[in-house]
Design a protein around this motif. Structure first.
Motif, PDB file in Angstrom:
ATOM      1  N   ASP A  29       1.456  14.100  -1.716  1.00  0.00           N
ATOM      2  CA  ASP A  29       0.367  13.135  -1.809  1.00  0.00           C
ATOM      3  C   ASP A  29      -0.455  13.470  -3.054  1.00  0.00           C
ATOM      4  O   ASP A  29      -0.189  14.471  -3.726  1.00  0.00           O
ATOM      5  N   PRO A  30      -1.438  12.659  -3.405  1.00  0.00           N
ATOM      6  CA  PRO A  30      -2.149  12.881  -4.665  1.00  0.00           C
ATOM      7  C   PRO A  30      -2.839  14.235  -4.787  1.00  0.00           C
ATOM      8  O   PRO A  30      -3.170  14.658  -5.875  1.00  0.00           O
ATOM      9  N   GLN A  31      -3.090  14.902  -3.693  1.00  0.00           N
ATOM     10  CA  GLN A  31      -3.707  16.229  -3.816  1.00  0.00           C
ATOM     11  C   GLN A  31      -2.657  17.309  -3.944  1.00  0.00           C
ATOM     12  O   GLN A  31      -2.970  18.482  -4.016  1.00  0.00           O
ATOM     13  N   GLY A  32      -1.385  16.920  -3.955  1.00  0.00           N
ATOM     14  CA  GLY A  32      -0.327  17.885  -4.148  1.00  0.00           C
ATOM     15  C   GLY A  32       0.056  18.621  -2.878  1.00  0.00           C
ATOM     16  O   GLY A  32       0.777  19.609  -2.911  1.00  0.00           O
ATOM     17  N   ILE A  33      -0.416  18.138  -1.747  1.00  0.00           N
ATOM     18  CA  ILE A  33      -0.070  18.799  -0.489  1.00  0.00           C
ATOM     19  C   ILE A  33       1.213  18.165   0.051  1.00  0.00           C
ATOM     20  O   ILE A  33       1.308  16.943   0.153  1.00  0.00           O
ATOM     21  N   GLU A  34       2.135  19.028   0.385  1.00  0.00           N
ATOM     22  CA  GLU A  34       3.433  18.513   0.807  1.00  0.00           C
ATOM     23  C   GLU A  34       3.356  17.895   2.199  1.00  0.00           C
ATOM     24  O   GLU A  34       2.734  18.450   3.099  1.00  0.00           O
ATOM     25  N   LYS A  35       3.984  16.764   2.323  1.00  0.00           N
ATOM     26  CA  LYS A  35       4.043  16.138   3.635  1.00  0.00           C
ATOM     27  C   LYS A  35       5.399  16.441   4.258  1.00  0.00           C
ATOM     28  O   LYS A  35       6.422  16.408   3.587  1.00  0.00           O
ATOM     29  N   GLY A  36       5.389  16.736   5.501  1.00  0.00           N
ATOM     30  CA  GLY A  36       6.619  17.136   6.170  1.00  0.00           C
ATOM     31  C   GLY A  36       7.547  15.975   6.456  1.00  0.00           C
ATOM     32  O   GLY A  36       7.186  14.810   6.339  1.00  0.00           O
ATOM     33  N   THR A  37       8.735  16.310   6.866  1.00  0.00           N
ATOM     34  CA  THR A  37       9.728  15.274   7.139  1.00  0.00           C
ATOM     35  C   THR A  37       9.513  14.647   8.506  1.00  0.00           C
ATOM     36  O   THR A  37       9.851  13.507   8.731  1.00  0.00           O
ATOM     37  N   SER A  38       8.909  15.421   9.393  1.00  0.00           N
ATOM     38  CA  SER A  38       8.838  14.915  10.762  1.00  0.00           C
ATOM     39  C   SER A  38       7.618  14.018  10.983  1.00  0.00           C
ATOM     40  O   SER A  38       7.587  13.222  11.893  1.00  0.00           O
ATOM     41  N   ARG A  39       6.612  14.179  10.146  1.00  0.00           N
ATOM     42  CA  ARG A  39       5.381  13.456  10.420  1.00  0.00           C
ATOM     43  C   ARG A  39       5.551  11.971  10.158  1.00  0.00           C
ATOM     44  O   ARG A  39       5.969  11.550   9.101  1.00  0.00           O
ATOM     45  N   ARG A  40       5.233  11.222  11.151  1.00  0.00           N
ATOM     46  CA  ARG A  40       5.312   9.776  11.003  1.00  0.00           C
ATOM     47  C   ARG A  40       4.024   9.281  10.393  1.00  0.00           C
ATOM     48  O   ARG A  40       2.967   9.447  10.934  1.00  0.00           O
ATOM     49  N   ARG A  41       4.135   8.735   9.239  1.00  0.00           N
ATOM     50  CA  ARG A  41       2.934   8.249   8.567  1.00  0.00           C
ATOM     51  C   ARG A  41       3.088   6.773   8.330  1.00  0.00           C
ATOM     52  O   ARG A  41       4.161   6.295   8.016  1.00  0.00           O
ATOM     53  N   PHE A  42       2.016   6.082   8.484  1.00  0.00           N
ATOM     54  CA  PHE A  42       2.082   4.655   8.198  1.00  0.00           C
ATOM     55  C   PHE A  42       2.271   4.422   6.712  1.00  0.00           C
ATOM     56  O   PHE A  42       3.023   3.567   6.275  1.00  0.00           O
ATOM     57  N   LEU A  43       1.594   5.215   5.936  1.00  0.00           N
ATOM     58  CA  LEU A  43       1.723   5.058   4.491  1.00  0.00           C
ATOM     59  C   LEU A  43       2.933   5.853   4.040  1.00  0.00           C
ATOM     60  O   LEU A  43       3.131   6.981   4.449  1.00  0.00           O
ATOM     61  N   THR A  44       3.712   5.264   3.185  1.00  0.00           N
ATOM     62  CA  THR A  44       4.938   5.948   2.793  1.00  0.00           C
ATOM     63  C   THR A  44       4.780   6.592   1.418  1.00  0.00           C
ATOM     64  O   THR A  44       5.056   5.982   0.391  1.00  0.00           O
ATOM     65  N   GLY A  45       4.290   7.791   1.429  1.00  0.00           N
ATOM     66  CA  GLY A  45       4.243   8.565   0.197  1.00  0.00           C
ATOM     67  C   GLY A  45       3.122   8.169  -0.743  1.00  0.00           C
ATOM     68  O   GLY A  45       2.277   7.345  -0.423  1.00  0.00           O
ATOM     69  N   ALA A  46       3.145   8.771  -1.874  1.00  0.00           N
ATOM     70  CA  ALA A  46       2.038   8.649  -2.826  1.00  0.00           C
ATOM     71  C   ALA A  46       1.795   7.214  -3.278  1.00  0.00           C
ATOM     72  O   ALA A  46       0.658   6.817  -3.528  1.00  0.00           O
ATOM     73  N   ALA A  47       2.852   6.453  -3.361  1.00  0.00           N
ATOM     74  CA  ALA A  47       2.698   5.086  -3.856  1.00  0.00           C
ATOM     75  C   ALA A  47       1.771   4.273  -2.971  1.00  0.00           C
ATOM     76  O   ALA A  47       1.103   3.349  -3.438  1.00  0.00           O
ATOM     77  N   GLY A  48       1.709   4.617  -1.721  1.00  0.00           N
ATOM     78  CA  GLY A  48       0.899   3.841  -0.790  1.00  0.00           C
ATOM     79  C   GLY A  48      -0.571   4.213  -0.797  1.00  0.00           C
ATOM     80  O   GLY A  48      -1.378   3.560  -0.162  1.00  0.00           O
ATOM     81  N   LEU A  49      -0.905   5.264  -1.509  1.00  0.00           N
ATOM     82  CA  LEU A  49      -2.302   5.696  -1.489  1.00  0.00           C
ATOM     83  C   LEU A  49      -3.058   5.155  -2.686  1.00  0.00           C
ATOM     84  O   LEU A  49      -2.497   4.931  -3.746  1.00  0.00           O
ATOM     85  N   PRO A  57      -2.197  -4.952   3.713  1.00  0.00           N
ATOM     86  CA  PRO A  57      -1.168  -4.682   4.731  1.00  0.00           C
ATOM     87  C   PRO A  57      -0.624  -3.256   4.692  1.00  0.00           C
ATOM     88  O   PRO A  57      -0.187  -2.735   5.710  1.00  0.00           O
ATOM     89  N   ASP A  58      -0.651  -2.607   3.538  1.00  0.00           N
ATOM     90  CA  ASP A  58      -0.139  -1.225   3.496  1.00  0.00           C
ATOM     91  C   ASP A  58      -1.190  -0.187   3.863  1.00  0.00           C
ATOM     92  O   ASP A  58      -0.943   1.012   3.780  1.00  0.00           O
ATOM     93  N   GLY A  59      -2.357  -0.637   4.273  1.00  0.00           N
ATOM     94  CA  GLY A  59      -3.397   0.286   4.735  1.00  0.00           C
ATOM     95  C   GLY A  59      -4.382   0.708   3.659  1.00  0.00           C
ATOM     96  O   GLY A  59      -5.399   1.318   3.953  1.00  0.00           O
ATOM     97  N   GLU A  60      -4.068   0.405   2.407  1.00  0.00           N
ATOM     98  CA  GLU A  60      -5.016   0.699   1.330  1.00  0.00           C
ATOM     99  C   GLU A  60      -6.255  -0.181   1.478  1.00  0.00           C
ATOM    100  O   GLU A  60      -6.188  -1.284   2.013  1.00  0.00           O
ATOM    101  N   VAL A  61      -7.363   0.298   0.932  1.00  0.00           N
ATOM    102  CA  VAL A  61      -8.597  -0.473   0.958  1.00  0.00           C
ATOM    103  C   VAL A  61      -9.164  -0.524  -0.455  1.00  0.00           C
ATOM    104  O   VAL A  61      -9.157   0.476  -1.165  1.00  0.00           O
ATOM    105  N   GLU A  62      -9.627  -1.690  -0.839  1.00  0.00           N
ATOM    106  CA  GLU A  62     -10.175  -1.834  -2.186  1.00  0.00           C
ATOM    107  C   GLU A  62     -11.542  -2.512  -2.128  1.00  0.00           C
ATOM    108  O   GLU A  62     -11.793  -3.384  -1.288  1.00  0.00           O
TER     109      GLU A  62
END
Lengths: 425, 223
Positions: A6-26, A415-420
């Motif tokens: 993610d943008p802070q460089g913290i690794e996201k695990g494989t098992s965690r189900r996240r609504f946002l898919t990776g850095a592009a979604g943030l 729809p991807d959960g981002e807010v602007e």
């Protein structure tokens, strides 16, 4: 889903189900809230490390700090705003807070010549002018007076000042973070004035700071006798240096600039001083080139703190929408929330204390199915004032006033959960 | 709570409810906390100046003397002509801009009173070396600021005596807070709850400007 950062460089695990898919979604430039590293060996059915071994003992942390996992929740500044950090502002991370009380270390800062570090033994408060007995008080003297405890919001008049011409900053920390709400302990100013004895022609008070800006503002005597305090504590402990240690003025409901920090002098007079702060600054320039002055009271205002650009939605389904509302004219009576940019409104649920000139916390629970929303909140106070839309405000004030922007904020939840931060019309 | 403790509490409460002894002993009001501030102490801190000149110190300073001080102590931030160097406040010119799209607020274009600038310079300038100017230097540098704004000529000497001769161009540019009347429409209406407006369109997005700080850079946090 593969591992990603993610943008802070913290690794996201494989098992965690996240609504946002990776850095592009943030949101680019957002705080990337709490991207926790998953570590299966600390999760059931395994027994976590912290369940097996001893932790720090008592007094290892003699003055406690937030968890090391919360390090990203800090005051932040906008460097292009000002020429130097000594005369600048940092913003409260509203998007990461809840309830109505702002933690002391996260209260926004506004200094004009940096933080004065005052030795309490050398602290003096001088009270003079149109009084019977000019007074010199030490900090210990102040603490001997009968004291009161009050919870008040403090908002800088320039809060949201960058947004007059349209959406500019992506995050409620930046758009609305020049507000905080804490409990003060202090002496009613009325008691100090009674101690000195007011002359009959006393009408105004000038408060002056002891920092290298010696910031000074004029306050009508009626306000001073009503609810002002000379406070030396916030949230139970002594004021933080950034908030005016060891004593500051508390001017409930009025613009933050008047709440003079590092208070060293109160002079009583019969007319306003028209200081630089209350003429060249903190006056509201209208479209015709004339300016309102002595615009002391902060109008009713609210903002949704989550979801917001720094606090995107991570999962579809049940979603808590929350925010803060406040008014310089008294208590908040109601807060409405709109999901469609102000077409339809529903009353939000206010939880917790509803106090005079203090923040209230509101909630609106919503089943979110990934549809785009235009989130707004609208505060109504006990004087009947209804927080206006930005257009209504601009129609009267133009776009040059810098100060007192209390217009309704719109967040675009995508729809991807981002807010602007957006403007609607 | 034991009976003796509750009795003690009751006594304490009675004592608190009774008038403070200081008030009954002395005829004058007050709690007798603190001491009288001496004239010398007051003189050291009493630096405020009002629009009518009350509080202005003794001394005087010419535009000519002010130019020298300004160039050595002010121009680095405010620019040689008051035009600002970099991001620091512009202090001169800007006349006729207040009703424009880009108002420039300076001593000449915006400050309503001589005292507003004099009092400020006296307490806060030079930035980082506050209250270091002598009274004569203070008068001189403010005289030079007035000259930079075409408010006085280059022969002008500012002092208590010439104070009232200074006419600030924007003295009439301010009026008292009138929100209670000019913004009356924000009060008392029963706000619309449903179908309040036609379909909503997004007019402008923060991202277009891209001025939000990048929070990944550690330098942005204020510890």
């Amino acid at each position: 889903m593969s591992k990603s950062k993610d943008p802070q460089g913290i690794e996201k695990g494989t098992s965690r189900r996240r609504f946002l898919t990776g850095a592009a979604g943030l949101v680019a430039g957002s705080a990337a809230p709490r991207a926790l590293a998953d570590n299966a060996k600390n999760q059931p059915p395994n027994v976590a490390d912290w369940t097996r071994s001893l932790g720090d003992g008592v007094a290892v942390r003699p003055y406690g700090n937030p968890s090391k996992f919360e390090k990203h929740i800090i005051r932040r500044d906008v460097q292009w705003l000002t020429a130097s950090r000594e005369s600048s502002v940092s913003f409260t991370p509203l998007h990461e807070l809840d309830g109505i009380i702002t933690p002391s270390g996260l209260c926004f800062e506004r200094h004009h010549s940096g933080i004065a570090e005052i030795d309490p033994a050398d602290y003096r408060l001088m009270l003079h002018g149109l009084v019977d007995k000019p007074l010199m008080l030490t900090l210990d003297d102040l603490k001997r007076f009968p004291r009161v405890n009050k919870i008040y919001f403090l908002e800088c008049a320039a809060n949201s000042g960058m947004e007059w011409r349209g959406a500019q900053l992506n995050g409620c920390q930046y758009t609305h973070g020049m507000v905080h709400c804490v409990e003060y302990t202090g002496v009613p100013l009325k008691a100090l004035l009674a101690e000195a004895g007011l002359k009959t022609n006393a009408k105004w008070i000038m408060a002056e700071g002891g920092d290298a800006a010696a910031m000074n503002r004029s306050i009508p005597l009626s306000k001073a006798l009503d609810d002002c305090l000379v406070a030396y504590r916030m949230n139970g402990e002594m004021l933080r240096p950034e908030q005016g240690y060891p004593a500051r003025l508390v001017v409930p409901g009025w613009e933050g600039n008047i709440w003079v920090k590092w208070l060293r002098r109160l002079k009583i007079g019969d007319q306003p001083w028209e200081t630089r702060e209350e003429t060249a600054k903190y006056t509201d320039l209208l479209a015709d080139g004339k300016a309102r002055k002595h615009t002391f009271v902060m109008d009713a205002k609210s903002v949704i703190t989550s979801p917001s650009p720094q606090a995107p939605v991570r999962q579809k389904g049940f979603t808590v929408i929350t925010g803060l509302a406040w008014s310089g004219r008294g208590k908040i009576k109601r807060v409405d929330v709109s999901l469609d940019g102000g077409k339809n409104w529903r009353a939000a649920r206010i939880d917790g204390l509803v106090l005079d000139k203090a923040c209230v916390r509101f909630y609106y629970e919503h089943e979110w199915n990934g549809e785009a929303l235009l989130l707004q909140s609208r505060a109504i106070d006990e004087s009947g004032y209804v927080q206006p839309g930005k257009d209504a405000l601009r129609k009267i004030r133009g776009v040059n006033s810098i100060y007192h922007n209390n217009g309704i904020q719109t967040w675009h939840l995508k729809p991807d959960g981002e807010v602007e931060n957006v403007e609607v019309g | 709570m034991s009976r003796s403790v509750s009795a003690l509490v009751a006594l304490l409460m009675l004592a608190l409810a009774a008038p403070a002894p200081a008030q009954t002993k002395n005829s004058k009001p007050g709690l007798g906390i603190g001491r009288v501030a001496t004239p010398a102490e007051i003189a050291g801190w009493d630096i405020d100046v009002r629009p009518d000149g009350q509080g202005a110190p003794t001394g005087s300073g010419s535009v000519k003397a002010g130019e020298e001080i300004y160039m050595s102590k002010c121009a680095a931030c405010h620019g040689e002509f008051g035009e600002s160097a970099g991001r620091w406040p512009q202090v001169a010119q800007g006349k006729g801009t207040l009703a424009s799209h880009d108002p420039v607020k300076t001593v000449g274009s915006y400050y309503p009173y001589l005292s507003s600038v004099f009092d400020y310079v006296r307490r806060a300038m030079p930035f980082g070396d506050a209250q270091s100017l002598s009274n004569d230097e203070l008068y001189a540098v403010v005289a030079y600021l007035l000259f930079l704004n075409d408010i006085v000529d280059d022969k002008f000497v500012l002092s208590k005596e010439t104070w009232s001769k200074v006419k600030m161009p924007n003295a009439g540019g301010f009026f008292e807070d009138d929100r209670a009347t000019s913004e009356r429409s924000f009060w008392g209406r029963n706000p619309c709850m449903s179908n309040c407006r036609p379909a909503v369109k997004i007019l402008n997005r923060a991202r277009v400007l891209d001025v939000t700080p990048d929070e990944k850079k550690p330098g942005h946090g204020v510890d």
